[in-house]
Design an enzyme around this catalytic site. Structure first.
Site, PDB file in Angstrom:
ATOM      1  N   LYS A   1      -5.224  -4.202  21.011  1.00  9.10           N
ATOM      2  CA  LYS A   1      -5.190  -5.508  21.856  1.00  9.10           C
ATOM      3  C   LYS A   1      -3.818  -6.227  21.327  1.00  9.10           C
ATOM      4  O   LYS A   1      -3.824  -6.243  20.320  1.00  9.10           O
ATOM      5  CB  LYS A   1      -6.404  -6.339  21.554  1.00  9.10           C
ATOM      6  CG  LYS A   1      -7.640  -5.841  22.286  1.00  9.10           C
ATOM      7  CD  LYS A   1      -8.762  -7.141  22.314  1.00  9.10           C
ATOM      8  CE  LYS A   1     -10.077  -6.756  22.852  1.00  9.10           C
ATOM      9  NZ  LYS A   1     -10.954  -7.497  22.910  1.00  9.10           N
TER      10      LYS A   1
ATOM     11  N   ARG B   1     -18.637   1.658  17.882  1.00  5.19           N
ATOM     12  CA  ARG B   1     -17.867   1.152  16.888  1.00  5.19           C
ATOM     13  C   ARG B   1     -18.173   0.195  16.278  1.00  5.19           C
ATOM     14  O   ARG B   1     -17.733   0.063  15.029  1.00  5.19           O
ATOM     15  CB  ARG B   1     -16.646   0.163  17.990  1.00  5.19           C
ATOM     16  CG  ARG B   1     -15.755  -0.685  17.648  1.00  5.19           C
ATOM     17  CD  ARG B   1     -14.805  -1.166  18.526  1.00  5.19           C
ATOM     18  NE  ARG B   1     -14.050  -2.268  17.957  1.00  5.19           N
ATOM     19  CZ  ARG B   1     -12.893  -2.361  17.709  1.00  5.19           C
ATOM     20  NH1 ARG B   1     -12.254  -1.167  17.108  1.00  5.19           N
ATOM     21  NH2 ARG B   1     -12.290  -3.503  17.071  1.00  5.19           N
TER      22      ARG B   1
ATOM     23  N   HIS C   1      -8.490  -5.290  14.058  1.00  6.52           N
ATOM     24  CA  HIS C   1      -8.713  -6.942  14.425  1.00  6.52           C
ATOM     25  C   HIS C   1      -7.403  -7.568  14.133  1.00  6.52           C
ATOM     26  O   HIS C   1      -6.727  -7.322  13.575  1.00  6.52           O
ATOM     27  CB  HIS C   1      -9.719  -7.439  13.301  1.00  6.52           C
ATOM     28  CG  HIS C   1     -10.924  -7.014  13.595  1.00  6.52           C
ATOM     29  ND1 HIS C   1     -12.233  -6.982  12.670  1.00  6.52           N
ATOM     30  CD2 HIS C   1     -11.619  -6.370  14.642  1.00  6.52           C
ATOM     31  CE1 HIS C   1     -13.245  -6.476  13.199  1.00  6.52           C
ATOM     32  NE2 HIS C   1     -12.967  -6.131  14.480  1.00  6.52           N
TER      33      HIS C   1
ATOM     34  N   TYR D   1       0.239  -2.060   6.564  1.00  5.45           N
ATOM     35  CA  TYR D   1       0.845  -1.088   5.887  1.00  5.45           C
ATOM     36  C   TYR D   1       1.875  -1.364   4.712  1.00  5.45           C
ATOM     37  O   TYR D   1       2.417  -0.317   4.110  1.00  5.45           O
ATOM     38  CB  TYR D   1       1.432   0.159   6.892  1.00  5.45           C
ATOM     39  CG  TYR D   1       0.452   0.699   7.613  1.00  5.45           C
ATOM     40  CD1 TYR D   1      -0.817   1.205   7.244  1.00  5.45           C
ATOM     41  CD2 TYR D   1       0.383   0.270   9.220  1.00  5.45           C
ATOM     42  CE1 TYR D   1      -1.875   1.667   7.864  1.00  5.45           C
ATOM     43  CE2 TYR D   1      -0.840   0.521   9.901  1.00  5.45           C
ATOM     44  CZ  TYR D   1      -1.950   1.414   9.170  1.00  5.45           C
ATOM     45  OH  TYR D   1      -2.929   1.420  10.021  1.00  5.45           O
TER      46      TYR D   1
END
Length: 305
Positions: free
Chosen positions: A182, A253, A276, A285
């Site tokens: 998303k 999920r 999310h 990361y």
């Protein structure tokens, strides 16, 4: 019947949502339906066909009357909120493309949603589901497709829309799946061998030839598999084995996240794996290395073997 100039604007808006904002087809269709409902109400409210000027000059009374009408028509709070978000999105697009500025609609707050905790399945229910989903499909490749897809969702925490968008290109990386979720946010999820092996077996007997960029999960007629079709298979499974009512593709999920947490994974890593929106790819990361994510995943995940 909408004025042609309004329909042209709506068409441009839909293209903008897909091409610029990376909205899924499902979201665009939902937003379009919400906007259509709003414009139909505006037509009724003004007792005349809607024009661009009607849209631009819609006042707070009209908008609140529309929201009240939705409430009286037993729309859920979530649906009312989504509808308002859709219309606001359209008005935001008008601000970008026309002379409209600071419309009153942006001052209206969405109704407060009742917060429902996501419902996960027990590990026993997941095992039953994974063991028996192959019994549905009537054709060997469809049966294997169902199992491969369900294992993929549970093994990776993908949304059903994300899982159904997997292509052969995703299989080329032996260690990770790179997902654009998303809001065009990227996340990287370790491949679980059981999921990749099942997908490989499924592709070996799939009766349709696919390009590298085409979604691999197909319906019986060869078209891209749609979420309602797969959920119908899960409904059959649920009824036959007496599994919980909340069993859907999305519940796997939730189960992915819950079971990782129960087996010792930390919340932050789980949020990163789920993608999310509160965590951007860069934050993911720079703060947590991919190596650490893989370690958390492989040590905590219950079906890793």
């Amino acid at each position: 019947m909408l004025d042609t100039s309004i329909q042209a604007l709506i068409n441009k808006w839909q293209k903008y949502l897909v091409l610029q904002r990376n909205y899924s087809n499902h979201t665009v269709i939902s937003y379009n339906n919400d906007l259509k409902h709003f414009l139909e109400f505006m037509n009724y409210y003004n007792s005349e066909f809607v024009t661009i000027n009607h849209i631009k000059t819609a006042d707070i009374r009209l908008i609140r009357s529309w929201l009240a009408k939705r409430h009286c028509d037993n729309f859920t709070t979530s649906s009312i909120s989504r509808g308002l978000s859709a219309v606001k999105n359209f008005y935001r697009f008008l601000e970008k493309t026309t002379q409209l500025n600071s419309h009153i609609i942006f001052s209206i707050k969405s109704p407060k949603k009742t917060k429902l905790l996501p419902k996960a399945l027990s590990e026993d229910d997941v095992v039953i589901s994974l063991e028996h989903i192959e019994e549905y499909g009537n054709v060997k490749w469809v049966e294997l497709r169902n199992k491969a897809l369900l294992v993929l969702i549970y093994a990776s925490g993908l949304r059903i829309s994300e899982a159904l968008s997997i292509t052969k290109l995703h299989l080329q990386n032996l260690e990770f799946i790179r997902i654009i979720g998303k809001g065009s946010k990227e996340r990287i999820i370790p491949w679980l061998p059981i999921a990749k092996n099942l997908i490989t077996q499924y592709l070996e007997i799939l009766p349709y030839k696919l390009g590298d960029n085409e979604p691999i999960f197909r319906g019986k007629q060869g078209k891209k598999l749609q979420p309602p079709v797969f959920n119908r298979e899960l409904i059959k499974l649920k009824h036959f084995y007496g599994l919980p009512q909340h069993l859907t593709a999305h519940s796997f999920r939730h189960s992915f996240a819950s079971h990782l947490l129960e087996h010792g994974a930390d919340l932050r890593s789980i949020q990163e794996l789920l993608g999310h929106k509160s965590l951007s790819t860069t934050q993911n990361y720079t703060k947590t290395s991919i190596k650490h994510l893989e370690a958390v995943y492989t040590t905590a995940y219950p079906i890793k073997k």
